[in-house]
Enzyme design. Structure first.
Site, PDB file in Angstrom:
ATOM      1  N   HIS A 261      87.767   7.411  69.360  1.00 38.50           N
ATOM      2  CA  HIS A 261      88.081   8.247  70.512  1.00 38.50           C
ATOM      3  C   HIS A 261      89.435   7.867  71.119  1.00 38.50           C
ATOM      4  O   HIS A 261      90.259   8.732  71.425  1.00 38.50           O
ATOM      5  CB  HIS A 261      86.971   8.121  71.551  1.00 38.50           C
ATOM      6  CG  HIS A 261      87.226   8.933  72.779  1.00 38.50           C
ATOM      7  ND1 HIS A 261      87.279  10.309  72.743  1.00 38.50           N
ATOM      8  CD2 HIS A 261      87.500   8.573  74.052  1.00 38.50           C
ATOM      9  CE1 HIS A 261      87.540  10.760  73.958  1.00 38.50           C
ATOM     10  NE2 HIS A 261      87.689   9.725  74.770  1.00 38.50           N
TER      11      HIS A 261
ATOM     12  N   GLU B 141      84.974  11.572  65.039  1.00 33.87           N
ATOM     13  CA  GLU B 141      84.213  11.386  66.259  1.00 33.87           C
ATOM     14  C   GLU B 141      82.936  12.227  66.229  1.00 33.87           C
ATOM     15  O   GLU B 141      81.867  11.763  66.623  1.00 33.87           O
ATOM     16  CB  GLU B 141      85.119  11.839  67.412  1.00 33.87           C
ATOM     17  CG  GLU B 141      84.962  11.077  68.688  1.00 33.87           C
ATOM     18  CD  GLU B 141      85.887  11.658  69.742  1.00 33.87           C
ATOM     19  OE1 GLU B 141      87.119  11.581  69.569  1.00 33.87           O
ATOM     20  OE2 GLU B 141      85.384  12.214  70.715  1.00 33.87           O
TER      21      GLU B 141
ATOM     22  N   ASN C  20      93.207 -13.051  43.556  1.00 37.69           N
ATOM     23  CA  ASN C  20      93.167 -13.932  42.419  1.00 37.69           C
ATOM     24  C   ASN C  20      91.740 -14.436  42.158  1.00 37.69           C
ATOM     25  O   ASN C  20      91.274 -14.482  41.027  1.00 37.69           O
ATOM     26  CB  ASN C  20      94.101 -15.109  42.694  1.00 37.69           C
ATOM     27  CG  ASN C  20      94.382 -15.904  41.458  1.00 37.69           C
ATOM     28  OD1 ASN C  20      95.042 -15.428  40.558  1.00 37.69           O
ATOM     29  ND2 ASN C  20      93.846 -17.114  41.407  1.00 37.69           N
TER      30      ASN C  20
END
Lengths: 120, 159, 675
Positions: free
Chosen positions: C46, C68, C410
């Site tokens: 919002h 929303e 990694n």
């Protein structure tokens, strides 16, 4: 009568240093031990007024020695000798009943302050 | 273009200092301050002509021994020894010299191109030679002398 | 109205909101019924919508509006949150992120959003005009009440049985060593005579040395103030204690809020009543209520503030030195010096604190990354984050993001096996990937730990030989750890196929370089088949550090305490030769010795006149220790780190300089790589 001290450290140099500081201040060094096991034996044999106890030592480390000594004599007075960065271990030792600690490299007045506080 | 600006400002002020018997000059606009000799902290493993570092109001400033930079014997510190701080690319550097003589105006047209060697110094480190009456003032090319890229041991061997 | 002045702020805040959204959504995926989380997400979306609309960025506004709507329905329990929806929401966040980057780059939105809007609109068949959001959460207060109900009842029950309630403010002397232990001792002794209700910072933080020289304790005891004072001040290195009793009067007037809002209110009220400065009062309130008004400050301004503080610190030290040298015994002068010392100290700490930000800032983005990456690579990974609240200097944090991304990628790509392999090896299908940060004294330790296949020194050396990173000759001299560390060499990559994941043209050498440029170091613990830990240790701040000053051939050098494990005086007889290397034995370990004057290429050892005794500084670099022989140990002090500048940037073993009390320059030794 001078208070009687047992010095525990695996390094002879360290023992000598503490010895000099304390002797000069009027304490009597009644024995030295170079590991925790010896420390326990010497303590039981001589019942000194104070022990200065290194933490990292071969055979038996300082913390185990503190536990053992206080286990048989809860009135024993022990000051830990620690190095920088060993705080977790020092906390453990204090928890186990050590009275105070000093940090290497030792300064005379620091050592005496701690010793005087505990047995002065 | 370049000529124009040179003519518009046809003289410059130079700080004139001495190393051995030779007189040298750096443009005053480049210089920051002139300091009496202060203890220099040597920097191990630095290029040999870097005498060390000094503290000037909290700034750490490297000091170059110009004599060594030019391949001469290193300086003997004496009463007249000075450190001139100069600004090169926003970066302060101290020059260790035997003596600071004066500040002089030098006419642009009194500056001649450097001969191949002047004051025992290779041409590439010079920006010209200023003539005032019968004095010859060797004008240094600080960029070249203190060029950050050639400021290595290798670049210093100019004998 | 010209909006450009708000753009920077808009971008910064949008990024923060997106981070919150990402994080909360991840959590929501695991706890789909957590209303708090849904509310958080809803609020962030919002806010984002409002900001974007104000700035005129319609695509962002539209997208957040649709988001929303979906969230509102979930919140109103009109829709069940499924993995499918979460995925769409993540897509939505990615697009928003892209839009923000575009705006940052060119000032305008370029990506389309219609595809995602369509997805959002079709999450299920129910489509009603979503209500506009009007949520106002009081979550902060609610949390407070929850966490403190125990403490409240403790206090109430004790006050009924002859206990007094005190607020204690304990201060340690500033040259206190191992202050965590002192703090622990204070609390231990207090506990023997009463009840420690809570402390600020927390008991754990005190034990972890996360405090300056002061901490506050809320304490219940039957003892008098005098008795408390002697309990505490009997401990070495305690500078003083301030005791404020909370009387019945304090309490009765405050009973209402006291019960409602927990003990903080009481503490705060007492602070006001007592003669405490307003500053500490504010500090207390802020810490407790976590409602901190903030100001955005340009990092450059903080840098220059830090420089000014550094100047002040140097001049203060100089003044002290002069007063020592001239033996000034004037009382007034001493007072002023002490004042100056205190003010400078406080200023330094405050400025440092201002620069500190929780490492959360970068940790936050990892859960999402790990989720996506493990999905992509078909691996099952649980990411566990510890110590995200650990604080580090802002400038360090900013550079740390990329190396950590690299290490995590990694780990997932190379370290962690696929689920079948793990099963066969008797491991859980779910790999555990742990990212942790913690403060250890003056350092921050960051660890990336996986329980994957571990690093194989043999394979690494084979590869290193193939790639010409080392020669066979080099190899014979290397320990296993050194072999493992080869993966940090430029030109080394363990992966057979350069994958898109961790391959991206940068290797671990860049990680190492970045860490070292931050004055930190990196090392590896690994066990074949069990897993790998990358350890990164970093200084708390780059500007000021504690150092041991030593003399080498008449010059003073500073060695950062962070690399020092101890200092030993040994005799010449203790030096032994092992394979042509001078060593000495410390607690059963052989420690190689390095003469500092040789290291620095200084030819005149002034150590000859006193060869009976050698001063050795034990340097610890990760797993290795080296004894550095110096001419003399001087003392330990705070130093301000200054650069030697570009002109001297590559001088071996020297990382910078500092200015001593007498105005002279001492060089800072860089001893990390002498091991």
């Amino acid at each position: 009568m001078a208070k009687r001290v047992l010095i525990v450290d695996d390094a002879a140099f360290m023992r000598m240093m503490i010895k000099n500081i304390l002797t000069e201040a009027g304490y009597e060094i009644i024995a030295e031990a170079e590991n925790g096991k010896q420390a326990v034996e010497k303590y039981n044999e001589l019942k000194p007024d104070l022990i200065t106890m290194d933490i990292t030592m071969p055979e038996m480390d300082g913390i185990s020695a503190v536990r053992e000594i206080l286990g048989s004599d809860s009135g024993a007075k022990i000051i830990m000798c620690s190095a920088m960065g060993q705080q977790a271990m020092v906390i453990e030792a204090i928890q186990a009943g050590a009275k105070d600690f000093i940090v290497k490299p030792f300064k005379n007045e620091r050592v005496l302050e701690a010793v005087n506080k505990v047995i002065g | 273009m370049k000529d124009k600006s040179v003519q518009a400002v046809n003289r410059h002020q130079y700080v004139v200092f001495q190393i051995d018997k030779e007189e040298f000059g750096v443009e005053i606009l480049r210089t920051q301050e002139i300091h009496r000799y202060t203890k220099i902290t040597r920097v191990p493993n630095a290029p040999h002509y870097v005498k060390g570092v000094i503290n000037i109001r909290g700034e750490i400033i490297p000091v170059v021994d110009l004599r060594q930079r030019f391949g001469l014997e290193s300086s003997n510190i004496q009463e007249s020894t000075r450190i001139i701080t100069v600004l090169i690319k926003d970066y302060q550097i101290g020059l260790l010299v035997d003596n600071v003589n004066e500040v002089l105006w030098i006419e642009t047209n009194a500056i001649e191109l450097a001969p191949s060697v002047a004051g025992g110094i290779e041409k590439e480190y010079l920006s010209g030679v200023g003539k005032i009456e019968n004095r010859l003032i060797v004008l240094l090319n600080l960029e070249k002398i203190l060029n950050l890229e050639i400021a290595t041991n290798e670049g210093a061997q100019i004998n | 109205m010209d909006m450009s002045q708000y753009l920077r702020m808009f971008l910064d805040e949008s990024e923060e909101y997106l981070q919150t959204l990402n994080q909360s959504l991840l959590e929501l995926e695991h706890n789909p019924s957590d209303e708090q989380l849904i509310n958080n997400i809803f609020r962030a979306a919002h806010s984002l919508k409002g900001m974007a609309a104000t700035m005129g960025f319609d695509r962002m506004a539209n997208l957040t509006h649709e988001m929303e709507n979906v969230l509102d329905r979930i919140r109103a329990k009109k829709m069940v949150l499924t993995t499918g929806i979460v995925d769409i929401l993540f897509k939505c966040l990615d697009r928003l992120d892209k839009l923000v980057k575009e705006i940052s780059h060119s000032g305008a939105e370029t990506s389309e959003v219609d595809d995602i809007i369509e997805l959002l609109q079709n999450v299920d068949s129910i489509k009603d005009g979503a209500a506009s959001p009007t949520v106002k959460s009081t979550s902060v207060e609610v949390d407070l009440m929850d966490t403190n109900s125990d403490e409240q009842s403790t206090i109430i029950s004790h006050l009924k049985t002859d206990y007094y309630c005190y607020v204690l403010d304990v201060e340690l002397v500033k040259d206190c060593l191992l202050k965590a232990v002192r703090g622990f001792m204070v609390i231990k002794n207090l506990k023997e005579a009463g009840v420690v209700v809570k402390s600020i910072p927390s008991l754990k933080e005190i034990e972890d040395e996360k405090f300056d020289y002061e901490f506050k304790i809320l304490y219940l005891t039957k003892e008098s103030e005098k008795e408390i004072e002697s309990i505490v001040t009997d401990i070495t290195d305690v500078k003083g204690i301030q005791i404020v009793r909370i009387t019945e009067d304090n309490l009765t007037g405050e009973t209402g809020p006291y019960i409602e809002n927990g003990i903080q209110e009481v503490a705060a009220a007492v602070e006001v009543a007592s003669e405490e400065s307003e500053e500490s009062n504010a500090q207390l309130t802020q810490q407790d209520l976590k409602i901190t008004p903030t100001v955005r400050v340009d990092i450059d301004k903080l840098d220059s503030l830090m420089n000014l503080v550094a100047e002040l610190l140097i001049n203060k030290t100089r003044l002290e030195e002069i007063s020592n040298r001239m033996n000034v015994s004037n009382e007034l002068f001493g007072d002023i010096l002490q004042q100056l010392d205190r003010v400078t100290m406080n200023l330094q700490h405050t400025v440092m604190q201002v620069r500190m930000v929780p490492i959360e800032r970068i940790f936050n983005r990892f859960p999402r990354m790990v989720r996506d990456l493990s999905k992509e690579l078909n691996k099952k990974v649980n990411l566990i984050i510890d110590g995200a609240e650990t604080e580090l200097d802002r400038s360090i944090i900013d550079s740390l993001g990329d190396p950590l991304v690299h290490l995590l990628r990694n780990a997932i790509d190379h370290g962690i096996e696929d689920p079948e392999t793990r099963k066969k090896a008797g491991k859980s299908e779910f790999a555990e990937l742990r990212l942790s940060a913690a403060q250890k004294g003056n350092e921050i330790l960051i660890q990336v730990t996986d329980d994957g296949r571990g690093l194989d020194a043999k394979k690494i050396t084979k590869k290193a030989l193939e790639r010409g990173v080392i020669t066979r000759d080099d190899l014979t001299k290397m320990s296993d750890h050194e072999k493992i560390m080869l993966i940090f060499r430029p030109g080394f990559s363990t992966s057979e196929v350069i994958s898109d994941i961790s391959g991206r043209g940068v290797g671990l050498d860049v990680v190492r370089k970045t860490v070292e440029s931050l004055d930190g170091h990196i090392y590896i613990d690994t066990e074949l088949g069990k897993g790998t830990t990358f350890n990164i240790s970093l200084p708390l701040t780059l500007a000021i550090t504690q150092a041991l000053l030593v003399k080498v051939c008449d010059e003073t050098y500073a060695i950062p305490l962070s690399v020092i494990e101890g200092a030993e005086d040994i005799t010449a007889e203790q030096v032994q030769m092992v394979q042509g290397q001078e060593v000495f034995v410390l607690r059963g370990h052989l420690i190689p010795l390095v003469w500092s004057h040789k290291l620095l290429g200084l030819s005149i050892p002034d150590l000859n006149d006193n060869t009976e005794q050698l001063s050795v500084v034990v340097i610890g670099t990760g797993k290795k220790q080296v004894g550095l022989i110096v001419s003399e140990l001087i003392n330990q002090q705070d130093i301000v780190i200054k650069s030697l500048g570009e002109f001297l940037i590559d001088v071996p073993h020297i990382s910078g300089a500092t200015i001593l009390g007498d105005g002279e320059v001492a060089l800072i030794l860089d001893v990390r790589n002498i091991a």
